[in-house]
Design a protein around this motif. Structure first.
Motif, PDB file in Angstrom:
ATOM      1  N   ASP A  64      -4.006 -34.647   6.022  1.00 43.10           N
ATOM      2  CA  ASP A  64      -5.453 -34.896   6.020  1.00 43.10           C
ATOM      3  C   ASP A  64      -5.774 -36.310   6.510  1.00 43.10           C
ATOM      4  O   ASP A  64      -6.780 -36.532   7.183  1.00 43.10           O
ATOM      5  CB  ASP A  64      -6.012 -34.697   4.609  1.00 43.10           C
ATOM      6  N   THR A  65      -4.925 -37.278   6.160  1.00 47.68           N
ATOM      7  CA  THR A  65      -5.165 -38.661   6.598  1.00 47.68           C
ATOM      8  C   THR A  65      -5.138 -38.756   8.112  1.00 47.68           C
ATOM      9  O   THR A  65      -5.985 -39.412   8.728  1.00 47.68           O
ATOM     10  CB  THR A  65      -4.112 -39.607   5.992  1.00 47.68           C
ATOM     11  N   GLN A  66      -4.176 -38.081   8.724  1.00 42.75           N
ATOM     12  CA  GLN A  66      -4.106 -38.082  10.184  1.00 42.75           C
ATOM     13  C   GLN A  66      -5.313 -37.368  10.788  1.00 42.75           C
ATOM     14  O   GLN A  66      -5.845 -37.791  11.821  1.00 42.75           O
ATOM     15  CB  GLN A  66      -2.811 -37.417  10.644  1.00 42.75           C
ATOM     16  N   ARG A  67      -5.768 -36.308  10.120  1.00 47.86           N
ATOM     17  CA  ARG A  67      -6.903 -35.543  10.633  1.00 47.86           C
ATOM     18  C   ARG A  67      -8.203 -36.330  10.529  1.00 47.86           C
ATOM     19  O   ARG A  67      -9.068 -36.243  11.407  1.00 47.86           O
ATOM     20  CB  ARG A  67      -7.005 -34.231   9.840  1.00 47.86           C
ATOM     21  N   PHE A  68      -8.337 -37.112   9.467  1.00 49.20           N
ATOM     22  CA  PHE A  68      -9.586 -37.833   9.235  1.00 49.20           C
ATOM     23  C   PHE A  68      -9.602 -39.232   9.838  1.00 49.20           C
ATOM     24  O   PHE A  68     -10.658 -39.881   9.855  1.00 49.20           O
ATOM     25  CB  PHE A  68      -9.864 -37.941   7.734  1.00 49.20           C
ATOM     26  N   ASN A  69      -8.464 -39.726  10.304  1.00 45.52           N
ATOM     27  CA  ASN A  69      -8.399 -41.081  10.854  1.00 45.52           C
ATOM     28  C   ASN A  69      -9.385 -41.223  12.016  1.00 45.52           C
ATOM     29  O   ASN A  69      -9.276 -40.508  13.020  1.00 45.52           O
ATOM     30  CB  ASN A  69      -6.978 -41.386  11.334  1.00 45.52           C
ATOM     31  N   PRO A  70     -10.377 -42.112  11.898  1.00 48.76           N
ATOM     32  CA  PRO A  70     -11.368 -42.241  12.975  1.00 48.76           C
ATOM     33  C   PRO A  70     -10.786 -42.836  14.253  1.00 48.76           C
ATOM     34  O   PRO A  70     -11.410 -42.733  15.317  1.00 48.76           O
ATOM     35  CB  PRO A  70     -12.428 -43.167  12.373  1.00 48.76           C
ATOM     36  N   HIS A  71      -9.610 -43.458  14.149  1.00 53.21           N
ATOM     37  CA  HIS A  71      -8.971 -44.074  15.320  1.00 53.21           C
ATOM     38  C   HIS A  71      -7.539 -43.558  15.410  1.00 53.21           C
ATOM     39  O   HIS A  71      -6.590 -44.234  14.952  1.00 53.21           O
ATOM     40  CB  HIS A  71      -8.985 -45.598  15.204  1.00 53.21           C
ATOM     41  N   PRO A  72      -7.341 -42.357  15.931  1.00 50.09           N
ATOM     42  CA  PRO A  72      -5.988 -41.770  15.988  1.00 50.09           C
ATOM     43  C   PRO A  72      -4.998 -42.693  16.681  1.00 50.09           C
ATOM     44  O   PRO A  72      -5.329 -43.369  17.655  1.00 50.09           O
ATOM     45  CB  PRO A  72      -6.206 -40.480  16.789  1.00 50.09           C
ATOM     46  N   GLY A  73      -3.783 -42.734  16.143  1.00 50.48           N
ATOM     47  CA  GLY A  73      -2.740 -43.572  16.723  1.00 50.48           C
ATOM     48  C   GLY A  73      -2.786 -45.009  16.269  1.00 50.48           C
ATOM     49  O   GLY A  73      -2.020 -45.846  16.774  1.00 50.48           O
ATOM     50  N   THR A  74      -3.671 -45.326  15.328  1.00 53.75           N
ATOM     51  CA  THR A  74      -3.791 -46.698  14.828  1.00 53.75           C
ATOM     52  C   THR A  74      -3.807 -46.699  13.301  1.00 53.75           C
ATOM     53  O   THR A  74      -4.017 -45.663  12.660  1.00 53.75           O
ATOM     54  CB  THR A  74      -5.076 -47.382  15.329  1.00 53.75           C
ATOM     55  N   VAL A  75      -3.608 -47.874  12.731  1.00 57.46           N
ATOM     56  CA  VAL A  75      -3.777 -48.075  11.294  1.00 57.46           C
ATOM     57  C   VAL A  75      -4.713 -49.271  11.107  1.00 57.46           C
ATOM     58  O   VAL A  75      -4.808 -50.149  11.971  1.00 57.46           O
ATOM     59  CB  VAL A  75      -2.428 -48.328  10.570  1.00 57.46           C
TER      60      VAL A  75
END
Length: 850
Positions: A206-217
């Motif tokens: 879910d964290t990967q799905r909801f991350n507003p900036h994919p590929g970043t932290v």
């Protein structure tokens, strides 16, 4: 006993016989010192930016993106970014590889809000969603249930679960990235220390799905290996993984709380502008108060000279007396400075000027600086005030004590002319500056104008009485005759009252009306660049792509566009204005239904506003010699350098211009990654609002309004900036008001013998009070008129820079200032007169004084 010790003993012993004058000086110095120390504390807070971490408190080191934009023409200055600077995921592995790192834990934040009856709580923290792995950064431990291992599961923090009556196994509705979703609570976790913001921890998927900036932290929390010092490890990470910000101690809070770094500039402006204003006001007020008390002692000082005292001894005695009072007032002012500093800071927080997480810092340096500056101002005021009395010959001094002259010396007259010229120059310069920079130049005109009035005060009072005395007599009746004569004869004393009244009215009217004028122009400029029949606003994080598609498909909607706002710079070619980034607007490309941009396109086309492109204000493009089709490099709000192609030039307002980018491009470089507003155009505005209200009635935190909502949203942002000026004005006015009451009370109380003589000659107490009210009215009206004239040198140029002739602002402010001045003067006069006439007339005539 040496002459120095004799003078000191005489100075200290005489204080007990001048209680009123000493108290007046004490209050002026006491309040001024407190305000200076408060300003020093605000400045120190802005430099230190101390914000203790909460959710990241368990991680000894926190690594984030670049701290801010290093200005190309000023490498030492860094301007904080408006958005959170993210890190590529591969940076986590590089940080982990640094020798001494025990564990590097990535943290991702996204918009998550708990829903109650389908709606988020007003003012709820939005960026509260995180991955379960990052729970260790706050020392979160499960108190019930288990970790979220599969999609659709969530762990709540204990405080949120308790307040909502939820527990492991319950179902909960959350708005994630603006959309309502149902989750099962797999567990409840308790942090290692108190955390004010709610936290929702999701599974990896879910964290990967909801991350507003994919590929970043967003951040990386670092735990050193056993025996490794955190500070040394921070240096290693900075060396081996450059272009990152490594924070330890309380500095970690600036990474956790996005608004902390952005509050540095407003705080510095608040401290610097207000500190400079207080310095000038304090110098004028203290000088006026001390000069008044010295003037009232002319006869005493003349007798000292006549009995053999040298000019140096008289001068030294006055300075010692004043410094004794000043030292005591400065020490007491330190306590007031602590209280005022905390109050101003907490008020700034409640008004939204600074974030709640920022801690107020005020240590020994702030107190020492305030006390030293206060004593220096007091010494300078006393030194100059005593100079004229010390230099005068005994017979001259006795004559001056009877009828003080209104003429000022050549030095004061020259100083007044210089201040007047500076006021005119500042006002003239303001007219030719951009409106967003004009206030910084026009504001000092208030102070230079007030200084000029202070220097020419006695002559101004004398001129006003000579010119308008007959009119005052006709209007105010027979009691005005003696009032006019007294005001003319006591022009020097009344000039000390005139100075703070002029200051108060000038600062109040100048600050407020210049701000309201600039604010109206700013809101009109920003909102005027856009057009909409309906505006949708989300308080749950923003609008998802699915929601945007549903809005576009609503019957009656011909054009819809997400609206994204941020700030950034043109880096190549550099615009040379890095400390003041331009506003960035993100909108959808122009389609067949039209566009939400109302700004005229002077060259190029908005249909090409797609991908990596930008539409520039024509004034900005002309100054940088940029043409349509040129490729430039922009530095966006999260620190990303983005090459874009100029596809259009806009006839934007030169004072508050905005660079326009595609909404998708700009949103990807904001903290939330989503647009919080959507602009809609169609045929019938009321029908569109109704249709959209039906469409979005089940969307959490979404409201639908008409086109006035757009201006209201910009107004809310401008209000926060305006509150700084309003706060400055209120504090400066309050100090000037205290000073006016101070000097007025001293001037009235020193006339006990005069009032006694009048009463013996047949006047009753009422007649004496009416005479004093007329005198106070003359000074109040004179101060008001001068304050209004001085304020015009700030307000009118500000209006002209915005393209207007008449300044904007509510009339009640002007009326309130007028009323406030008379409420300062007349009640203080009435109370002082009552105290001055407590004794019977015979006893009053026998008392020492004038």
């Amino acid at each position: 006993m040496s002459s120095r010790r004799v003078v000191l003993a005489l100075a200290l012993s005489s204080l007990r016989y001048r209680a009123a004058a000493s108290l007046a000086s004490f209050i002026a110095i006491f309040v001024g010192c407190g305000l200076l120390i408060a300003c020093a504390g605000l400045f120190e807070t802005a430099i230190v930016l101390k914000a203790a971490p909460e959710r990241l408190s368990a991680a000894p080191l926190v690594v984030g993106g670049s701290a801010g934009f290093k200005l190309p023409d000023e490498e030492s200055q860094v301007v904080p970014y408006a958005e959170r600077a993210v890190l590529p995921e591969d940076q986590v592995a590089k940080i982990s590889a640094v020798q001494g790192v025990g564990q590097a834990v990535p943290d991702v934040s996204f918009a998550t809000v708990l829903l109650h009856d389908g709606a988020p709580e007003p003012g709820a923290s939005v960026l509260s969603g995180h991955g379960w792995d990052s729970a260790s950064l706050g020392g979160y431990k499960l108190t019930e249930g288990a970790a979220p291992n599969t999609p659709g599961q969530v762990v709540l923090d204990a405080a949120t679960a308790s307040a909502a009556g939820l527990h492991a196994g319950s179902a909960v509705d959350l708005a994630v990235n603006g959309q309502r979703q149902s989750f099962q609570i797999s567990g409840v976790a308790q942090p290692s220390q108190a955390v004010r913001a709610p936290a929702f921890f999701f599974s990896v998927a879910d964290t990967q799905r909801f991350n507003p900036h994919p590929g970043t932290v967003g951040l990386v929390g670092v735990f050193p290996a056993d025996g490794i010092d955190a500070t040394e490890l921070a240096g290693k990470i900075s060396e081996q993984v450059p272009a990152l910000t490594v924070l330890t101690g309380d500095d970690r809070g600036s990474a956790e709380f996005v608004g902390v770094s952005g509050s540095q500039l407003p705080l510095i402006l608040l401290a610097a502008i207000f500190g400079g204003m207080v310095l000038v006001v304090m110098a004028l007020v203290v000088s006026a108060t001390i000069s008044l008390t010295v003037r009232q002692r002319q006869q005493e000082l003349a007798l000292l000279r006549a009995t053999g005292a040298t000019p140096k001894q008289v001068h030294r005695m006055v300075v010692m007396e004043t410094m004794a009072v000043g030292a005591l007032a400065a020490v007491c002012g330190a306590f007031l400075g602590s209280l005022l500093g905390n109050w101003i800071f907490s008020t700034s927080g409640s008004l939204g000027i600074v974030p709640d997480e920022l801690a107020f810092t005020q240590d020994i340096i702030a107190f020492a600086a305030g006390i030293v500056v206060t004593l220096a101002i007091t010494f300078g005021a006393a030194w100059f005030a005593a100079l004229a009395a010390a230099r005068a010959r005994p017979i001259q001094a006795l004559a001056e004590a009877a009828i003080p002259g209104a003429k000022v010396n050549a030095v004061r007259r020259m100083g007044a002319l210089i201040c007047g010229a500076a006021t005119v120059l500042l006002a003239s310069t303001t007219i030719f500056m951009p409106a967003d920079s004009a206030a910084a130049i026009g504001g000092p005109a208030l102070l230079t104008g007030a200084i000029g009035v202070a220097l020419l005060g006695p002559e101004i009072i004398a001129w006003v009485v000579d010119r308008f005395g007959p009119f005052v007599r006709r209007v105010a009746g027979r009691d005005a005759t003696l009032a006019v004569i007294n005001t003319r004869a006591r022009a020097v004393a009344f000039a000390a009252v005139l100075t703070p009244i002029t200051l108060a009215s000038a600062v109040a009217l100048g600050n407020v009306y210049s701000e309201t004028t600039a604010q109206k122009a700013q809101v009109n400029a920003y909102a005027g660049q856009l057009q909409a029949d309906a505006v949708l606003t989300s308080t749950a994080g923003g609008f998802s792509p699915d929601q945007l598609a549903q809005i576009r498909s609503t019957p009656g909607v011909s054009t819809s566009s997400p609206l994204v706002t941020s700030s950034g710079w043109i880096e190549d070619p550099y615009d040379g204005n890095g400390s003041d980034p331009l506003r960035l607007l993100g909108v959808a490309p122009q389609d067949q239904g039209g566009t939400v941009l109302s700004t005229e396109v002077t060259e190029g086309s908005l249909t090409a506003l797609r991908g990596d492109s930008v539409a520039l204000p024509a004034s900005v493009a002309d100054s940088l010699e940029i043409k349509v089709g040129a490729k430039i490099k922009m530095r966006l709000g999260d620190g990303a350098q983005v090459p874009v192609t100029v596809v259009a030039l806009l006839d934007s307002p030169s004072s508050y211009a905005s660079m326009v980018l595609p909404a998708d491009l700009l949103a990807a470089h904001t903290t939330s990654g989503l647009a919080s507003q959507v602009l809609v155009r169609g045929g019938d505005a009321s029908a569109i609002v109704s249709a959209l209200s039906d469409r979005t009635k089940d969307w959490p935190g979404v409201t639908v309004g008409d086109d006035s909502t757009l201006a209201a949203s910009f107004q809310a942002s401008a209000d926060v900036e305006a509150l700084i000026n309003y706060l400055l004005a209120v504090l400066a006015i309050a100090y000037a008001a205290i000073a006016a009451v101070n000097t007025l009370s001293v001037a009235v109380l020193a006339r006990r013998r005069e009032f006694g003589a009048q009463r013996l000659a047949g006047a009753d107490r009422g007649q004496v009070k009416r005479m004093l009210f007329v005198e106070g009215g003359i000074v109040a009206v004179t101060g008001l008129v001068l304050g209004i004239v001085i304020s015009l040198f700030t307000v009118v140029p500000m209006a002209l820079t915005t393209g207007e002739i008449i300044p904007s602002g509510p009339v009640w402010v002007f009326l309130a200032v007028v009323l406030a001045i008379f409420l300062i003067v007349w009640p203080a006069t009435a109370l002082s007169a009552r105290l001055a006439m407590r004794r019977n007339a015979v006893e009053a005539v026998k008392m020492p004084g004038q």
